[in-house]
Structure formats: structure tokens, C-alpha cells
Design a protein around this motif. Structure first.
Motif, PDB file in Angstrom:
ATOM      1  N   UNK A 268      -7.000   0.232  -2.114  1.00 46.28           N
ATOM      2  CA  UNK A 268      -6.508  -1.069  -1.677  1.00 46.28           C
ATOM      3  C   UNK A 268      -4.984  -1.012  -1.638  1.00 46.28           C
ATOM      4  N   UNK A 269      -4.423  -1.958  -0.932  1.00 42.89           N
ATOM      5  CA  UNK A 269      -2.974  -2.071  -0.835  1.00 42.89           C
ATOM      6  C   UNK A 269      -2.588  -3.466  -1.298  1.00 42.89           C
ATOM      7  N   UNK A 270      -1.567  -3.537  -2.164  1.00 45.06           N
ATOM      8  CA  UNK A 270      -1.060  -4.817  -2.650  1.00 45.06           C
ATOM      9  C   UNK A 270       0.336  -5.017  -2.082  1.00 45.06           C
ATOM     10  N   UNK A 271       0.600  -6.237  -1.639  1.00 47.50           N
ATOM     11  CA  UNK A 271       1.926  -6.569  -1.114  1.00 47.50           C
ATOM     12  C   UNK A 271       2.258  -8.001  -1.490  1.00 47.50           C
ATOM     13  N   UNK A 272       3.541  -8.321  -1.412  1.00 47.41           N
ATOM     14  CA  UNK A 272       3.945  -9.702  -1.637  1.00 47.41           C
ATOM     15  C   UNK A 272       4.102 -10.369  -0.285  1.00 47.41           C
ATOM     16  N   UNK A 273       3.422 -11.491  -0.133  1.00 42.74           N
ATOM     17  CA  UNK A 273       3.448 -12.225   1.125  1.00 42.74           C
ATOM     18  C   UNK A 273       3.360 -13.704   0.806  1.00 42.74           C
ATOM     19  N   UNK A 274       4.281 -14.460   1.335  1.00 38.58           N
ATOM     20  CA  UNK A 274       4.330 -15.910   1.101  1.00 38.58           C
ATOM     21  C   UNK A 274       4.384 -16.250  -0.384  1.00 38.58           C
TER      22      UNK A 274
ATOM     23  N   UNK B 130       0.188  -1.619   8.182  1.00 37.28           N
ATOM     24  CA  UNK B 130       0.648  -2.738   8.989  1.00 37.28           C
ATOM     25  C   UNK B 130       1.741  -3.464   8.240  1.00 37.28           C
ATOM     26  N   UNK B 131       2.551  -4.158   9.008  1.00 38.01           N
ATOM     27  CA  UNK B 131       3.765  -4.726   8.462  1.00 38.01           C
ATOM     28  C   UNK B 131       3.952  -6.139   8.991  1.00 38.01           C
ATOM     29  N   UNK B 132       4.846  -6.870   8.318  1.00 34.62           N
ATOM     30  CA  UNK B 132       5.071  -8.260   8.683  1.00 34.62           C
ATOM     31  C   UNK B 132       6.556  -8.568   8.709  1.00 34.62           C
ATOM     32  N   UNK B 133       6.909  -9.512   9.557  1.00 33.48           N
ATOM     33  CA  UNK B 133       8.240 -10.090   9.576  1.00 33.48           C
ATOM     34  C   UNK B 133       8.096 -11.491   9.002  1.00 33.48           C
ATOM     35  N   UNK B 134       8.923 -11.829   8.003  1.00 35.56           N
ATOM     36  CA  UNK B 134       8.823 -13.135   7.358  1.00 35.56           C
ATOM     37  C   UNK B 134      10.174 -13.839   7.421  1.00 35.56           C
ATOM     38  N   UNK B 135      10.167 -15.036   8.001  1.00 39.27           N
ATOM     39  CA  UNK B 135      11.394 -15.826   8.079  1.00 39.27           C
ATOM     40  C   UNK B 135      11.672 -16.450   6.721  1.00 39.27           C
ATOM     41  N   UNK B 136      12.873 -16.230   6.209  1.00 36.88           N
ATOM     42  CA  UNK B 136      13.203 -16.749   4.881  1.00 36.88           C
ATOM     43  C   UNK B 136      13.514 -18.237   4.892  1.00 36.88           C
ATOM     44  N   UNK B 137      13.646 -18.853   6.064  1.00 35.35           N
ATOM     45  CA  UNK B 137      13.875 -20.301   6.126  1.00 35.35           C
ATOM     46  C   UNK B 137      12.556 -21.053   6.322  1.00 35.35           C
TER      47      UNK B 137
ATOM     48  N   UNK C  96       8.142   1.325  12.954  1.00 34.62           N
ATOM     49  CA  UNK C  96       8.633   1.972  11.742  1.00 34.62           C
ATOM     50  C   UNK C  96       8.479   3.493  11.773  1.00 34.62           C
ATOM     51  N   UNK C  97       7.769   4.013  12.746  1.00 35.15           N
ATOM     52  CA  UNK C  97       7.575   5.464  12.842  1.00 35.15           C
ATOM     53  C   UNK C  97       8.911   6.214  12.940  1.00 35.15           C
ATOM     54  N   UNK C  98       9.878   5.735  13.744  1.00 39.82           N
ATOM     55  CA  UNK C  98      11.168   6.445  13.784  1.00 39.82           C
ATOM     56  C   UNK C  98      11.883   6.453  12.427  1.00 39.82           C
ATOM     57  N   UNK C  99      11.745   5.388  11.655  1.00 42.74           N
ATOM     58  CA  UNK C  99      12.344   5.349  10.320  1.00 42.74           C
ATOM     59  C   UNK C  99      11.723   6.422   9.438  1.00 42.74           C
ATOM     60  N   UNK C 100      10.421   6.520   9.466  1.00 42.32           N
ATOM     61  CA  UNK C 100       9.719   7.528   8.665  1.00 42.32           C
ATOM     62  C   UNK C 100      10.167   8.930   9.055  1.00 42.32           C
ATOM     63  N   UNK C 101      10.239   9.187  10.344  1.00 43.89           N
ATOM     64  CA  UNK C 101      10.672  10.498  10.844  1.00 43.89           C
ATOM     65  C   UNK C 101      12.108  10.787  10.427  1.00 43.89           C
ATOM     66  N   UNK C 102      12.988   9.810  10.565  1.00 42.87           N
ATOM     67  CA  UNK C 102      14.394   9.983  10.215  1.00 42.87           C
ATOM     68  C   UNK C 102      14.573  10.267   8.717  1.00 42.87           C
ATOM     69  N   UNK C 103      13.838   9.530   7.882  1.00 39.39           N
ATOM     70  CA  UNK C 103      13.927   9.760   6.439  1.00 39.39           C
ATOM     71  C   UNK C 103      13.496  11.175   6.068  1.00 39.39           C
ATOM     72  N   UNK C 104      12.460  11.649   6.725  1.00 37.62           N
ATOM     73  CA  UNK C 104      11.964  12.997   6.443  1.00 37.62           C
ATOM     74  C   UNK C 104      12.952  14.059   6.931  1.00 37.62           C
TER      75      UNK C 104
ATOM     76  N   UNK D 258       5.075   4.284   3.954  1.00 40.07           N
ATOM     77  CA  UNK D 258       5.239   3.057   4.733  1.00 40.07           C
ATOM     78  C   UNK D 258       3.854   2.480   5.042  1.00 40.07           C
ATOM     79  N   UNK D 259       3.198   1.987   4.008  1.00 41.48           N
ATOM     80  CA  UNK D 259       1.846   1.470   4.171  1.00 41.48           C
ATOM     81  C   UNK D 259       1.810   0.003   4.545  1.00 41.48           C
ATOM     82  N   UNK D 260       2.564  -0.795   3.857  1.00 37.36           N
ATOM     83  CA  UNK D 260       2.517  -2.234   4.080  1.00 37.36           C
ATOM     84  C   UNK D 260       3.837  -2.821   3.626  1.00 37.36           C
ATOM     85  N   UNK D 261       4.571  -3.364   4.562  1.00 37.97           N
ATOM     86  CA  UNK D 261       5.874  -3.916   4.223  1.00 37.97           C
ATOM     87  C   UNK D 261       6.060  -5.295   4.816  1.00 37.97           C
TER      88      UNK D 261
END
Length: 137
Positions: A66-72, A85-92, A104-112, A121-124
């Protein structure tokens, strides 16, 4: 490898509670809080208590099932087989939208390549401002 095989390989059994929790997470197709999972489990398994559900979720997360994340503002869980999978959350306004994995694939490649770092990068959840809120501020 199946959930049962992963549990067995790590010295655990697929108990009725574990099976029900995995079935709920797999069948729901949504992010669920531990309390929401508990409510569904207690309707299906007699005598289960909240701490059993929490401990089981911790175990399943540690095994990668399972994957745990903070959401709302809450911790939510989903079945690991649902993929990254990932989410964009508006802070307002708090609006949450899905972010495609391929962004996010380019970020993963760049970090490596640049740092030798293999990121999980499972769930952000990425916070910021949505277009509507940006236009209002």
C-alpha cells in the motif's frame, strides 16, 4: 508477485483482516483514510478493532503493498498496484487535481543521471496555487 506471496516471503500470513483491507483498497479505486477503511473492515470482519487496521496498514505500507500519502490534511492509503500517481493541491482553495506520471519522469531521470540517486516517486502531492487563486491574489 502476489500480495500473499510477498507476505509469506517476509514471514507473515494473509490473515482475514489483511485480505479484507487489501480488497477494500484494491476495489475502492480511491484514496481512503484509515478510519474509512476501518468502517468498511468492521462491517465485514467481526471483532476487528481500529488498532488492528492501523497496524495492518503500517505493515502493508512497509512491505510496499500500500502507499500512504498526505492529502487534504489527512493520511490516505491506496493499493500499490494502482501505480504511481501524483496530485497538485492549491494551498488557498484546497482544490486537488491529478498530475500525470510522465511529468515527473524527467525529474527521476535527472536525479539518477546527475546525482546517482534513484528516487521513489510513487505518490506525491505538490502544493502551490491553482490558476483561479493565482488570478485573485
Amino acid at each position: 508477485m502476489s500480495c500473499n506471496n510477498i507476505l509469506k516471503a517476509k514471514g507473515y500470513r494473509l490473515t482475514p483482516q489483511r485480505r479484507v483491507i487489501l480488497d477494500i483498497l484494491h476495489g475502492e479505486g480511491a484514496h481512503l483514510t484509515a478510519d474509512a477503511i476501518y468502517e468498511q473492515v468492521k462491517a465485514k470482519v467481526a471483532g476487528v478493532n481500529r488498532s488492528t487496521v492501523y497496524r495492518t496498514l503500517e505493515l502493508l505500507e512497509s512491505l510496499g503493498l500500500t502507499v500512504k500519502a498526505e492529502l487534504r490534511g489527512s493520511h490516505v492509503y491506496h493499493h500499490a498496484e494502482e501505480g504511481h500517481h501524483h496530485h497538485l493541491k492549491c494551498r488557498i482553495c484546497g482544490r486537488v487535481s491529478e498530475l500525470p506520471e510522465e511529468l515527473l519522469a524527467p525529474l527521476s531521470t535527472s536525479l539518477l543521471e546527475k546525482h546517482g540517486f534513484a528516487a521513489d516517486l510513487n505518490h506525491h502531492v505538490i502544493t502551490g496555487l491553482c490558476q483561479d487563486c493565482r488570478e485573485r491574489v
